[in-house]
Design a protein around this motif. Structure first.
Motif, PDB file in Angstrom:
ATOM      1  N   THR A   1       6.011 -12.692 -51.807  1.00  0.00           N
ATOM      2  CA  THR A   1       6.860 -11.890 -51.373  1.00  0.00           C
ATOM      3  C   THR A   1       7.678 -12.044 -50.025  1.00  0.00           C
ATOM      4  OG1 THR A   1       6.051  -9.859 -52.441  1.00  0.00           O
ATOM      5  CG2 THR A   1       7.384  -9.200 -50.700  1.00  0.00           C
ATOM      6  N   ILE A   2       8.795 -12.200 -49.672  1.00  0.00           N
ATOM      7  CA  ILE A   2       9.118 -12.556 -48.227  1.00  0.00           C
ATOM      8  C   ILE A   2      10.131 -11.431 -47.793  1.00  0.00           C
ATOM      9  CG2 ILE A   2      11.253 -13.824 -49.378  1.00  0.00           C
ATOM     10  CD1 ILE A   2      10.613 -15.884 -46.807  1.00  0.00           C
ATOM     11  N   THR A   3      10.279 -11.141 -46.595  1.00  0.00           N
ATOM     12  CA  THR A   3      11.104 -10.182 -46.046  1.00  0.00           C
ATOM     13  C   THR A   3      11.942 -11.063 -44.979  1.00  0.00           C
ATOM     14  OG1 THR A   3       9.923  -8.381 -46.307  1.00  0.00           O
ATOM     15  CG2 THR A   3      11.615  -8.133 -44.406  1.00  0.00           C
ATOM     16  N   LEU A   4      13.246 -11.153 -45.227  1.00  0.00           N
ATOM     17  CA  LEU A   4      14.307 -11.848 -44.057  1.00  0.00           C
ATOM     18  C   LEU A   4      14.506 -10.736 -43.326  1.00  0.00           C
ATOM     19  CD1 LEU A   4      16.344 -13.861 -46.653  1.00  0.00           C
ATOM     20  CD2 LEU A   4      14.272 -14.769 -45.315  1.00  0.00           C
ATOM     21  N   PRO A   5      14.237 -10.686 -41.785  1.00  0.00           N
ATOM     22  CA  PRO A   5      14.325  -9.620 -40.882  1.00  0.00           C
ATOM     23  C   PRO A   5      15.710  -9.229 -40.837  1.00  0.00           C
ATOM     24  CG  PRO A   5      13.544 -11.606 -39.771  1.00  0.00           C
ATOM     25  CD  PRO A   5      13.573 -11.665 -41.351  1.00  0.00           C
TER      26      PRO A   5
ATOM     27  N   LEU B   1      25.267  -6.712 -43.026  1.00  0.00           N
ATOM     28  CA  LEU B   1      24.878  -7.727 -42.092  1.00  0.00           C
ATOM     29  C   LEU B   1      23.986  -7.318 -41.008  1.00  0.00           C
ATOM     30  CD1 LEU B   1      28.523  -9.581 -41.358  1.00  0.00           C
ATOM     31  CD2 LEU B   1      26.130 -10.828 -41.957  1.00  0.00           C
ATOM     32  N   GLY B   2      23.081  -8.143 -40.943  1.00  0.00           N
ATOM     33  CA  GLY B   2      21.872  -7.930 -39.963  1.00  0.00           C
ATOM     34  C   GLY B   2      20.866  -7.095 -40.312  1.00  0.00           C
ATOM     35  N   ASP B   3      21.080  -6.486 -41.398  1.00  0.00           N
ATOM     36  CA  ASP B   3      19.748  -5.790 -41.963  1.00  0.00           C
ATOM     37  C   ASP B   3      18.751  -6.651 -42.573  1.00  0.00           C
ATOM     38  OD1 ASP B   3      21.083  -3.487 -41.196  1.00  0.00           O
ATOM     39  OD2 ASP B   3      21.314  -2.602 -43.134  1.00  0.00           O
ATOM     40  N   PRO B   4      17.567  -6.176 -42.720  1.00  0.00           N
ATOM     41  CA  PRO B   4      16.527  -6.937 -43.364  1.00  0.00           C
ATOM     42  C   PRO B   4      16.603  -6.899 -45.077  1.00  0.00           C
ATOM     43  CG  PRO B   4      15.529  -4.768 -42.800  1.00  0.00           C
ATOM     44  CD  PRO B   4      16.997  -4.864 -42.314  1.00  0.00           C
ATOM     45  N   VAL B   5      15.952  -7.918 -45.845  1.00  0.00           N
ATOM     46  CA  VAL B   5      16.205  -7.895 -47.057  1.00  0.00           C
ATOM     47  C   VAL B   5      14.811  -8.467 -47.712  1.00  0.00           C
ATOM     48  CG1 VAL B   5      17.053 -10.235 -47.484  1.00  0.00           C
ATOM     49  CG2 VAL B   5      17.444  -8.447 -49.378  1.00  0.00           C
ATOM     50  N   THR B   6      14.065  -7.804 -48.602  1.00  0.00           N
ATOM     51  CA  THR B   6      12.953  -8.201 -49.205  1.00  0.00           C
ATOM     52  C   THR B   6      13.172  -8.563 -50.524  1.00  0.00           C
ATOM     53  OG1 THR B   6      11.676  -6.552 -47.897  1.00  0.00           O
ATOM     54  CG2 THR B   6      10.524  -7.596 -49.832  1.00  0.00           C
ATOM     55  N   ALA B   7      12.417 -10.059 -50.919  1.00  0.00           N
ATOM     56  CA  ALA B   7      12.560 -10.586 -52.092  1.00  0.00           C
ATOM     57  C   ALA B   7      11.134 -11.011 -52.819  1.00  0.00           C
ATOM     58  CB  ALA B   7      13.631 -11.684 -52.161  1.00  0.00           C
ATOM     59  N   SER B   8      11.324 -10.915 -54.032  1.00  0.00           N
ATOM     60  CA  SER B   8       9.708 -11.500 -54.748  1.00  0.00           C
ATOM     61  C   SER B   8      10.189 -12.433 -55.568  1.00  0.00           C
ATOM     62  CB  SER B   8       8.949 -10.493 -55.020  1.00  0.00           C
ATOM     63  OG  SER B   8       9.779  -9.473 -56.116  1.00  0.00           O
TER      64      SER B   8
ATOM     65  N   HIS C   1      10.712 -16.256 -61.357  1.00  0.00           N
ATOM     66  CA  HIS C   1      12.141 -15.147 -61.416  1.00  0.00           C
ATOM     67  C   HIS C   1      12.033 -14.480 -60.157  1.00  0.00           C
ATOM     68  CE1 HIS C   1      14.868 -12.266 -62.497  1.00  0.00           C
ATOM     69  NE2 HIS C   1      14.065 -11.180 -62.495  1.00  0.00           N
ATOM     70  N   ILE C   2      13.255 -14.523 -59.545  1.00  0.00           N
ATOM     71  CA  ILE C   2      13.284 -13.791 -58.120  1.00  0.00           C
ATOM     72  C   ILE C   2      13.918 -12.110 -58.317  1.00  0.00           C
ATOM     73  CG2 ILE C   2      14.686 -13.746 -56.052  1.00  0.00           C
ATOM     74  CD1 ILE C   2      14.926 -16.600 -56.130  1.00  0.00           C
ATOM     75  N   THR C   3      13.366 -11.009 -57.882  1.00  0.00           N
ATOM     76  CA  THR C   3      13.783  -9.975 -57.728  1.00  0.00           C
ATOM     77  C   THR C   3      14.099  -9.589 -56.246  1.00  0.00           C
ATOM     78  OG1 THR C   3      11.708  -9.147 -57.707  1.00  0.00           O
ATOM     79  CG2 THR C   3      12.823  -9.262 -59.914  1.00  0.00           C
ATOM     80  N   ILE C   4      15.333  -9.189 -56.074  1.00  0.00           N
ATOM     81  CA  ILE C   4      15.585  -8.619 -54.493  1.00  0.00           C
ATOM     82  C   ILE C   4      15.803  -7.219 -54.543  1.00  0.00           C
ATOM     83  CG2 ILE C   4      17.680  -8.943 -52.760  1.00  0.00           C
ATOM     84  CD1 ILE C   4      18.308 -11.591 -53.627  1.00  0.00           C
ATOM     85  N   SER C   5      15.520  -6.686 -53.405  1.00  0.00           N
ATOM     86  CA  SER C   5      15.470  -5.252 -53.245  1.00  0.00           C
ATOM     87  C   SER C   5      16.863  -4.607 -53.124  1.00  0.00           C
ATOM     88  CB  SER C   5      14.962  -4.855 -51.864  1.00  0.00           C
ATOM     89  OG  SER C   5      15.580  -5.558 -50.574  1.00  0.00           O
ATOM     90  N   VAL C   6      17.640  -5.365 -52.545  1.00  0.00           N
ATOM     91  CA  VAL C   6      19.094  -4.786 -52.881  1.00  0.00           C
ATOM     92  C   VAL C   6      20.014  -6.117 -52.517  1.00  0.00           C
ATOM     93  CG1 VAL C   6      21.123  -3.497 -51.784  1.00  0.00           C
ATOM     94  CG2 VAL C   6      18.356  -2.662 -51.472  1.00  0.00           C
ATOM     95  N   PRO C   7      20.739  -6.390 -53.490  1.00  0.00           N
ATOM     96  CA  PRO C   7      21.512  -7.720 -53.483  1.00  0.00           C
ATOM     97  C   PRO C   7      22.638  -7.685 -52.515  1.00  0.00           C
ATOM     98  CG  PRO C   7      22.202  -6.476 -55.513  1.00  0.00           C
ATOM     99  CD  PRO C   7      21.011  -5.731 -54.819  1.00  0.00           C
TER     100      PRO C   7
ATOM    101  N   PRO D   1       6.939 -20.567 -46.569  1.00  0.00           N
ATOM    102  CA  PRO D   1       5.878 -19.788 -47.336  1.00  0.00           C
ATOM    103  C   PRO D   1       6.603 -18.466 -47.410  1.00  0.00           C
ATOM    104  CG  PRO D   1       4.615 -20.216 -45.627  1.00  0.00           C
ATOM    105  CD  PRO D   1       5.826 -21.130 -45.357  1.00  0.00           C
ATOM    106  N   GLY D   2       6.186 -17.527 -48.234  1.00  0.00           N
ATOM    107  CA  GLY D   2       6.340 -16.075 -48.235  1.00  0.00           C
ATOM    108  C   GLY D   2       5.508 -15.446 -47.378  1.00  0.00           C
ATOM    109  N   ASP D   3       5.667 -14.055 -47.081  1.00  0.00           N
ATOM    110  CA  ASP D   3       4.857 -13.092 -46.395  1.00  0.00           C
ATOM    111  C   ASP D   3       3.401 -13.080 -46.836  1.00  0.00           C
ATOM    112  OD1 ASP D   3       6.933 -13.114 -44.644  1.00  0.00           O
ATOM    113  OD2 ASP D   3       7.766 -11.280 -45.639  1.00  0.00           O
ATOM    114  N   SER D   4       3.547 -12.972 -48.216  1.00  0.00           N
ATOM    115  CA  SER D   4       2.187 -12.762 -48.865  1.00  0.00           C
ATOM    116  C   SER D   4       2.258 -13.398 -50.318  1.00  0.00           C
ATOM    117  CB  SER D   4       1.991 -11.361 -48.958  1.00  0.00           C
ATOM    118  OG  SER D   4       2.871 -10.717 -49.706  1.00  0.00           O
ATOM    119  N   GLN D   5       1.108 -13.775 -51.088  1.00  0.00           N
ATOM    120  CA  GLN D   5       1.132 -14.347 -52.310  1.00  0.00           C
ATOM    121  C   GLN D   5       0.057 -13.657 -52.878  1.00  0.00           C
ATOM    122  OE1 GLN D   5       2.218 -18.380 -52.909  1.00  0.00           O
ATOM    123  NE2 GLN D   5       1.165 -18.611 -54.727  1.00  0.00           N
TER     124      GLN D   5
END
Lengths: 169, 308
Positions: free
Chosen positions: B64-68, B15-22, B5-11, B49-53
């Motif tokens: 968890t991954i952050t798309l910059p 544009l151009g901002d980062p987003v973090t998902a886990s 199951h994916i959860t996103i910080s802010v769906p 791979p994600g930034d961390s597992q």
């Protein structure tokens, strides 16, 4: 013409509103004539008395007996009265309803123009007038005839108002 | 019960901002290897791979991954795990990105005497890439529009239109009103500058109908180089006192218009002289509310006439 404490723009706007209402009111009379063959208000005088269709006075607006504040009050009261009369005619018929609706709005807007001018001059009554008892129509014919009478009374009221206002422009 | 199951910080983001998902893999997902490496895929990009597992207390695994910088206005972010010689998509989330609305601009209104409505239009501003609602707001006021009296029903334009019509019953003619446009989406709200006007001062007048008059020589002696004209005001606006101007031009290359100003809005017989006899002339008329404030009508269609 004598100079007046009323701003020229108020007089010009009022004259335009009078003409706007007169044009719309003539349309209403023409439609009532075309639709119901009620084309001569003078033939409805008797009915008018029995229905109690009132006439609004403008005695204080004539150039001979001009009294500014009272003239404004009479203008406003008259518009308020005819606005009420037009409301009593609601449901007269689908053909006439659009013209009647617009006429009511134009009369109400002109009443607001007068009221706000009285407020600006500091001569506005403390409270808005309350509607006097309006005629009740017991038949479709009475409602239509009442419409012809109310519209023709309004037309002569506007004629007097136009002369008075035009006198001071 | 799905494995991941994916959860996103802010769906929806800018544009151009980062987003973090886990992405969390539940321990009950028996078909998977003990500690599968959780991978991510944006749209049809490479699996990464994600930034961390890490392990979570309940035995599940979380990556968890952050798309910059999100630079897709719409994109699908998938969570996968290796499976046999391929991968399995466990969950997918839709990312949306765009901009908060800029202030709408160039708000202008015209009073339409045929429909009896006040028609306003505006520039919506740059594309936001997000569902954005525009609302024409207004309230009644007095002379200088500083104070709000009754507010008027919001005017909601039809989909994606930058125009809205306020019906006659909501208008108080001959009094000032204040209008502005509000734009709103999930990322923010903005407003246009406010407009203060009396609807009757922005009446859209139509020009009169200009006609040639056929004056019989018996009535009036023929004068060379003259034309007889008549015009009547546009009917819906005939209660409005207007002033008009006439322009005429010979149909010859390089000639300019000649203007006749301060004409009445209705004229049964107007004689225009001083014209050359040979060429055909084009004549037009337009009017403006006067002395009260108003807007010029457009020029009437050209009338082609040859002087006497």
């Amino acid at each position: 013409p004598p100079s007046l404490p009323w701003p020229r723009s108020f007089l010009l706007k009022s004259l335009e509103q009078v003409r706007k209402i007169q044009t719309r009111n003539s349309e209403l009379l023409e439609q009532l004539c075309a639709t119901y063959k009620l084309c001569h208000p003078e033939e409805l005088v008797l009915l008018g008395h029995s229905l109690g269709i009132p006439k609004a006075p403008l005695s204080h607006c004539s150039s001979q007996a001009l009294q500014l504040t009272k003239c404004l009050h009479q203008l406003h009261s008259g518009l308020f009265l005819y606005g009420g009369l037009l409301q009593a005619l609601a449901g007269i018929s689908p053909e006439v309803a659009p013209t009647l609706d617009m006429l009511q709005l134009d009369v109400a807007n002109f009443a607001t123009t007068i009221w706000q001018q009285m407020e600006t001059l500091g001569v506005a009554p403390t409270a808005q007038p309350t509607q006097s008892t309006l005629p009740t129509f017991t038949s479709a014919f009475q409602r239509r005839a009442g419409g012809v009478l109310a519209a023709s009374h309004l037309q002569s009221f506007l004629e007097t108002a136009h002369c008075a206002l035009n006198h001071w422009v | 019960e799905s494995c991941g199951h994916i959860t996103i910080s802010v769906p929806i983001i800018r544009l151009g901002d980062p987003v973090t998902a886990s992405c969390t893999i539940s321990p009950t997902c028996s078909k998977l290897a003990q500690e599968p490496q959780i991978l991510w895929r944006l749209q049809d990009g490479p699996n990464q791979p994600g930034d961390s597992q890490r392990h979570l207390g309940d035995g599940s695994q979380e990556s968890t991954i952050t798309l910059p910088h999100v630079n897709h206005t719409k994109a699908f972010l998938s969570c996968l795990v290796p499976w046999a010689n391929s991968f399995q998509v466990l969950d997918q989330a839709e990312l949306q990105a765009g901009y908060p609305p800029a202030s709408p601009s160039n708000l202008s209104c015209l009073m339409n005497l045929t429909t009896n409505s006040l028609v306003c239009q505006w520039e919506p501003g740059p594309e936001t890439y997000l569902p954005t609602n525009f609302t024409l707001k207004s309230f009644r006021s007095r002379t200088d529009c500083r104070y709000q009296e009754d507010s008027i029903l919001d005017c909601v334009p039809e989909d994606r239109q930058s125009t809205c019509s306020i019906a006659r019953k909501h208008l108080l003619l001959y009094q000032n009103m204040v209008l502005w446009v509000q734009a709103e989406n999930v990322l923010g709200t903005s407003e246009s500058p406010k407009l203060c006007l009396d609807p009757m001062d922005v009446v859209k007048l139509e020009p009169p109908v200009l006609q040639a008059l056929d004056i019989s020589p018996g009535l009036v002696p023929r004068q060379p180089g003259c034309l007889w004209l008549s015009w009547k005001p546009w009917k819906p606006g005939e209660f409005i006192e207007q002033e008009c101007e006439l322009r005429y031009q010979p149909q010859l290359r390089g000639t300019n218009w000649t203007l006749v100003s301060h004409l009445p809005s209705s004229e049964d017989q107007f004689k225009l002289c001083g014209l050359h006899q040979a060429p055909v002339y084009t004549l037009q008329i337009r009017c403006i509310r006067s002395p009260l404030p108003g807007l010029w009508s457009s020029w009437s269609p050209g009338l082609q006439l040859r002087p006497t």
